[in-house]
Motif scaffolding. Structure first.
Motif, short mmCIF file in Angstrom:
data_model
loop_
_atom_site.label_atom_id
_atom_site.label_comp_id
_atom_site.label_asym_id
_atom_site.label_seq_id
_atom_site.Cartn_x
_atom_site.Cartn_y
_atom_site.Cartn_z
N ALA A 1 6.45 0.75 -2.07
CA ALA A 1 5.18 0.46 -2.75
C ALA A 1 4.73 -0.95 -2.43
O ALA A 1 3.54 -1.21 -2.16
N LEU A 2 5.67 -1.89 -2.43
CA LEU A 2 5.34 -3.29 -2.12
C LEU A 2 4.97 -3.46 -0.65
O LEU A 2 4.11 -4.27 -0.32
N GLU A 3 5.63 -2.72 0.21
CA GLU A 3 5.30 -2.77 1.63
C GLU A 3 3.82 -2.39 1.83
O GLU A 3 3.11 -2.98 2.65
N PHE A 4 3.36 -1.43 1.05
CA PHE A 4 1.95 -1.03 1.09
C PHE A 4 1.05 -2.10 0.48
O PHE A 4 0.04 -2.49 1.05
N LEU A 5 1.44 -2.61 -0.69
CA LEU A 5 0.61 -3.58 -1.41
C LEU A 5 0.46 -4.90 -0.65
O LEU A 5 -0.56 -5.58 -0.78
N GLU A 6 1.47 -5.27 0.14
CA GLU A 6 1.39 -6.52 0.90
C GLU A 6 0.28 -6.48 1.94
O GLU A 6 -0.19 -7.52 2.39
N LYS A 7 -0.16 -5.27 2.31
CA LYS A 7 -1.22 -5.14 3.30
C LYS A 7 -2.60 -5.00 2.67
O LYS A 7 -3.60 -4.83 3.36
N VAL A 8 -2.63 -5.02 1.34
CA VAL A 8 -3.89 -4.87 0.61
C VAL A 8 -4.48 -6.25 0.34
O VAL A 8 -3.77 -7.14 -0.13
N GLU A 9 -5.75 -6.41 0.61
CA GLU A 9 -6.48 -7.63 0.31
C GLU A 9 -7.51 -7.35 -0.79
O GLU A 9 -7.85 -6.18 -1.03
N PRO A 10 -8.03 -8.38 -1.46
CA PRO A 10 -8.99 -8.15 -2.55
C PRO A 10 -10.21 -7.31 -2.15
O PRO A 10 -10.77 -6.60 -2.98
N ASN A 11 -10.61 -7.39 -0.88
CA ASN A 11 -11.78 -6.61 -0.42
C ASN A 11 -11.36 -5.34 0.32
O ASN A 11 -12.14 -4.76 1.05
N SER A 12 -10.12 -4.91 0.11
CA SER A 12 -9.59 -3.76 0.84
C SER A 12 -10.29 -2.46 0.45
O SER A 12 -10.75 -2.28 -0.68
N LYS A 13 -10.35 -1.53 1.40
CA LYS A 13 -10.94 -0.21 1.16
C LYS A 13 -9.86 0.84 0.86
O LYS A 13 -10.17 2.02 0.72
N LYS A 14 -8.62 0.41 0.75
CA LYS A 14 -7.54 1.36 0.49
C LYS A 14 -7.71 1.97 -0.91
O LYS A 14 -8.23 1.32 -1.82
N THR A 15 -7.28 3.21 -1.04
CA THR A 15 -7.52 3.95 -2.28
C THR A 15 -6.21 4.28 -3.01
O THR A 15 -5.11 4.15 -2.46
N MET A 16 -6.36 4.75 -4.23
CA MET A 16 -5.20 5.15 -5.02
C MET A 16 -4.50 6.36 -4.40
O MET A 16 -3.28 6.49 -4.52
N ALA A 17 -5.25 7.24 -3.72
CA ALA A 17 -4.63 8.40 -3.08
C ALA A 17 -3.64 7.95 -2.00
O ALA A 17 -2.56 8.53 -1.85
N GLU A 18 -4.00 6.91 -1.27
CA GLU A 18 -3.09 6.38 -0.25
C GLU A 18 -1.84 5.79 -0.91
O GLU A 18 -0.72 5.95 -0.41
N PHE A 19 -2.03 5.12 -2.02
CA PHE A 19 -0.88 4.51 -2.70
C PHE A 19 0.06 5.58 -3.25
O PHE A 19 1.28 5.39 -3.25
N LEU A 20 -0.48 6.69 -3.72
CA LEU A 20 0.35 7.74 -4.32
C LEU A 20 1.28 8.41 -3.30
O LEU A 20 2.21 9.11 -3.68
N SER A 21 1.04 8.19 -2.02
CA SER A 21 1.87 8.83 -0.99
C SER A 21 2.67 7.81 -0.18
O SER A 21 3.06 8.08 0.96
#
Length: 356
Positions: free
Chosen positions: A250-270
């Protein structure tokens, strides 16, 4: 401008709260309605429930999530951090004042600006439930209160040791899935959240969200009922497992997220498929009315809200600028009439009458 006029203005500013209870700024109705439709603020409740040196990984888990949400914009004033064991100061720690979440020791997640709100024996089931429901003891510090409202998106992250239908607190007590569900229902009834994301990393973690029955909840768990949630790796220099598998990915994913990121909760859930997590990640969506693929991850892990830019004039009015009666009082004060003549009562600063 004459001195007398300046004094009048100052008196109006000082006396307005005393003379009128409705002198509040009023936004145009369209802005108020728009704000009511969505969330207006973000909060995070991050809880490590385990003590003892061999549970080092649970403290690393919660501090890692803390680091991520803080980096993405949620301020310390809106993060409640509960840590049951002070690993940074544990006498077994070969590197005092540090907590690492990987064997390369690249990131000290304890850092220089960690604000722990509940520590050690303060991390109890009672304090956790009181926090969620707003039933704090009298005298509880503001920093230890969850001051959410109907516009708050709340992230709840739990890590520790659990079993089917319960989560242990400090190996001495436990909270059941029904008790947790009832606490969250109280939050909903008291309008203490707009949307809630529940995230838990324990053994048989999915059992903790099975009893939920309140609306607007999206939940994820590191393991299904009957499965263990496993650790990721040991740091030989520290001598213990230092992070759990689900939180690691989960942290490996979050480290690539920036405040203006377009990543979604669906991506995080997987983020943690079974081939790397070993356990099966559980997700509960039936209480959540939105499609997770349309929900930005910063809706829960950050504090980024849509802003509407306008080049038009926005008329902001005050519901009551001092009326005629108030103006008369200001005039009298400007002419030297005392407060006692005006019969304005001020609360006594020190209750001396109790000693009489």
């Amino acid at each position: 401008m004459e001195i007398k006029s300046i004094l009048k203005i100052l008196l109006i500013l000082i006396l307005s709260p005393l003379l009128c209870h409705s002198s509040e700024i009023e936004l145009p109705s369209k802005y108020v309605e728009r704000a009511a439709q969505g969330h207006t603020n973000n909060w995070a409740v991050l809880v490590d429930t385990s003590r003892f040196w061999f549970n080092y990984r649970h403290v690393a888990n919660v501090l890692s999530i803390y680091r991520s949400v803080k980096r993405l914009g949620i301020p310390d004033s809106q993060i409640i951090l509960m840590v049951a064991e002070d690993m940074a100061c544990n006498p077994r720690n070969p590197r005092p004042a540090t907590v690492f979440n990987n064997m390369n020791q690249q990131i000290n997640v304890y850092g220089n600006d960690v604000e722990v709100d509940y520590r050690g024996y303060e991390v109890t089931v009672e304090n956790f439930v009181r926090l969620l429901t707003g039933r704090n003891h009298n005298g509880t510090a503001r920093s230890k209160k969850l001051l959410t409202d109907s516009g708050s998106n709340v992230l709840i992250y739990l890590t520790g040791h659990g079993g089917e239908g319960f989560l242990k607190f400090q190996d001495s007590e436990e909270i059941t899935s029904q008790e947790l569900a009832d606490a969250i229902e109280q939050m909903w009834q008291k309008q203490r959240y707009h949307e809630l994301f529940f995230m838990i990393d324990t053994c048989q973690a999915a059992s903790m969200y099975e009893k939920f029955y309140s609306p607007n909840i999206l939940a994820v768990a590191s393991s299904l009922v009957g499965e263990d949630s496993l650790s990721h790796h040991v740091d030989p220099a520290i001598g213990v497992y230092i992070i759990d598998r689900y939180t690691y990915y989960a942290l490996e994913f979050l480290e690539k997220v920036e405040p203006n990121s377009k990543k979604t909760m669906a991506e995080f859930l997987s983020v943690c498929p079974k081939r790397v997590c070993i356990s099966t990640v559980g997700v509960r969506r039936d209480l959540y009315p939105k499609d997770p693929s349309s929900v930005p991850i910063t809706n829960f892990f950050g504090s980024v809200r849509p802003i509407e830019m306008t080049n038009q004039v926005v008329n902001i009015s005050m519901s009551s600028i001092p009326d005629e009666k108030e103006s008369e009082i200001v005039e009298k004060i400007a002419k030297g009439v005392t407060y006692s003549d005006l019969k304005i009562k001020f609360p006594e600063q020190f209750p001396s009458n109790i000693f009489k």
